[in-house]
Design a protein around this motif. Structure first.
Motif, PDB file in Angstrom:
ATOM      1  N   LYS A  18      -9.628   2.941  -5.004  1.00  0.00           N
ATOM      2  CA  LYS A  18      -9.249   4.344  -5.188  1.00  0.00           C
ATOM      3  C   LYS A  18      -7.729   4.496  -5.219  1.00  0.00           C
ATOM      4  O   LYS A  18      -7.184   5.181  -6.092  1.00  0.00           O
ATOM      5  N   THR A  19      -7.044   3.844  -4.290  1.00  0.00           N
ATOM      6  CA  THR A  19      -5.592   3.942  -4.232  1.00  0.00           C
ATOM      7  C   THR A  19      -4.948   3.349  -5.481  1.00  0.00           C
ATOM      8  O   THR A  19      -4.036   3.930  -6.063  1.00  0.00           O
TER       9      THR A  19
ATOM     10  N   GLU B 265       0.831  -1.211   0.000  1.00  0.00           N
ATOM     11  CA  GLU B 265       0.000   0.000   0.000  1.00  0.00           C
ATOM     12  C   GLU B 265       0.868   1.265   0.000  1.00  0.00           C
ATOM     13  O   GLU B 265       0.583   2.224  -0.708  1.00  0.00           O
ATOM     14  N   ALA B 266       1.936   1.259   0.790  1.00  0.00           N
ATOM     15  CA  ALA B 266       2.839   2.414   0.834  1.00  0.00           C
ATOM     16  C   ALA B 266       3.516   2.623  -0.517  1.00  0.00           C
ATOM     17  O   ALA B 266       3.698   3.756  -0.962  1.00  0.00           O
TER      18      ALA B 266
ATOM     19  N   SER C 131       0.916   4.111  -2.952  1.00  0.00           N
ATOM     20  CA  SER C 131       0.398   5.424  -2.553  1.00  0.00           C
ATOM     21  C   SER C 131       1.497   6.486  -2.617  1.00  0.00           C
ATOM     22  O   SER C 131       1.321   7.581  -2.113  1.00  0.00           O
ATOM     23  N   THR C 132       2.595   6.149  -3.259  1.00  0.00           N
ATOM     24  CA  THR C 132       3.738   7.036  -3.475  1.00  0.00           C
ATOM     25  C   THR C 132       4.282   7.628  -2.179  1.00  0.00           C
ATOM     26  O   THR C 132       4.650   8.784  -2.118  1.00  0.00           O
ATOM     27  N   ASN C 133       4.367   6.806  -1.154  1.00  0.00           N
ATOM     28  CA  ASN C 133       4.890   7.239   0.142  1.00  0.00           C
ATOM     29  C   ASN C 133       6.201   6.497   0.399  1.00  0.00           C
ATOM     30  O   ASN C 133       6.227   5.476   1.086  1.00  0.00           O
TER      31      ASN C 133
ATOM     32  N   THR D 139      -5.541   5.626  -8.548  1.00  0.00           N
ATOM     33  CA  THR D 139      -4.643   6.792  -8.509  1.00  0.00           C
ATOM     34  C   THR D 139      -3.230   6.383  -8.910  1.00  0.00           C
ATOM     35  O   THR D 139      -2.579   7.060  -9.706  1.00  0.00           O
ATOM     36  N   ALA D 140      -2.753   5.275  -8.363  1.00  0.00           N
ATOM     37  CA  ALA D 140      -1.401   4.803  -8.681  1.00  0.00           C
ATOM     38  C   ALA D 140      -1.277   4.457 -10.162  1.00  0.00           C
ATOM     39  O   ALA D 140      -0.284   4.803 -10.805  1.00  0.00           O
TER      40      ALA D 140
ATOM     41  N   ALA E  29       7.327   4.062  -5.533  1.00  0.00           N
ATOM     42  CA  ALA E  29       6.704   4.951  -4.548  1.00  0.00           C
ATOM     43  C   ALA E  29       7.063   6.403  -4.787  1.00  0.00           C
ATOM     44  O   ALA E  29       6.289   7.298  -4.479  1.00  0.00           O
TER      45      ALA E  29
ATOM     46  N   ARG F 294      -9.421  -0.431  -1.649  1.00  0.00           N
ATOM     47  CA  ARG F 294      -8.171  -0.422  -2.412  1.00  0.00           C
ATOM     48  C   ARG F 294      -8.354   0.165  -3.809  1.00  0.00           C
ATOM     49  O   ARG F 294      -7.382   0.604  -4.425  1.00  0.00           O
TER      50      ARG F 294
ATOM     51  N   TYR G 205       7.172   3.474   3.026  1.00  0.00           N
ATOM     52  CA  TYR G 205       7.632   2.216   2.445  1.00  0.00           C
ATOM     53  C   TYR G 205       8.950   1.791   3.102  1.00  0.00           C
ATOM     54  O   TYR G 205       9.111   0.642   3.503  1.00  0.00           O
TER      55      TYR G 205
END
Length: 159
Positions: A72-73, A6-7, A10-12, A76-77, A120, A70, A16
């Motif tokens: 929506k995430t 998920e990280a 979600s570009t985090n 977006t990704a 990410a 999941r 991550y």
């Protein structure tokens, strides 16, 4: 492991990195981590292809087996991570698999870090290769130059 995936999407990159360090500290099997990340990348490729072909988002999500929150995430990704970056992610995953199996040499944890950071950090990097390593030494396939910072896992996460 699913929080790591998920990280990544979600570009985090910071999250991550923290989660990966925690999984390493807990002794989580690298193969479990790799299989989860590779499946996420495959799902993103399916979603991106479906959307590019004009398929309705709901149909694309069902075909990729993505349900509930999941969606929506992942949507977006899929819109922000290039197809080329996703394909490079699969190539990197194959390399990591070879390292895990002992066929290739390398630091599996460093390569897992590279894989996740590349995906990410897509928005911030404008699709430039990452030069991140446990040791702080750029990889030979990296295009790190004087304007790119070399980041180590230990500098990102306090143990």
């Amino acid at each position: 492991v699913f929080q790591l995936s998920e990280a990544m999407i979600s570009t985090n990159a910071a999250r991550y990195t923290r989660i990966l360090a925690g999984l390493q500290g807990e002794g989580t099997a690298p193969l479990l981590i790799l299989s989860t990340l590779a499946e996420q990348i495959r799902q993103l490729i399916l979603v991106r292809k479906g959307l590019e072909q004009g398929q309705p988002p709901a149909q694309v999500m069902q075909a990729a087996r993505i349900w509930g929150d999941r969606q929506k995430t992942v949507m977006t990704a899929a819109k922000h991570i290039s197809f080329q970056s996703l394909m490079q992610g699969l190539v990197c995953a194959a390399k990591i698999d070879s390292i895990i199996k002992g066929v290739a040499q390398g630091d599996v944890w460093d390569e897992l870090l590279q894989l996740g950071i590349r995906l990410a950090d897509t928005r911030m990097r404008n699709h430039q290769p990452s030069a991140i390593s446990h040791s702080g030494i750029p990889h030979s396939n990296s295009s790190a130059s004087s304007d790119h910072s070399i980041v180590t896992l230990s500098s990102l996460v306090k143990f």
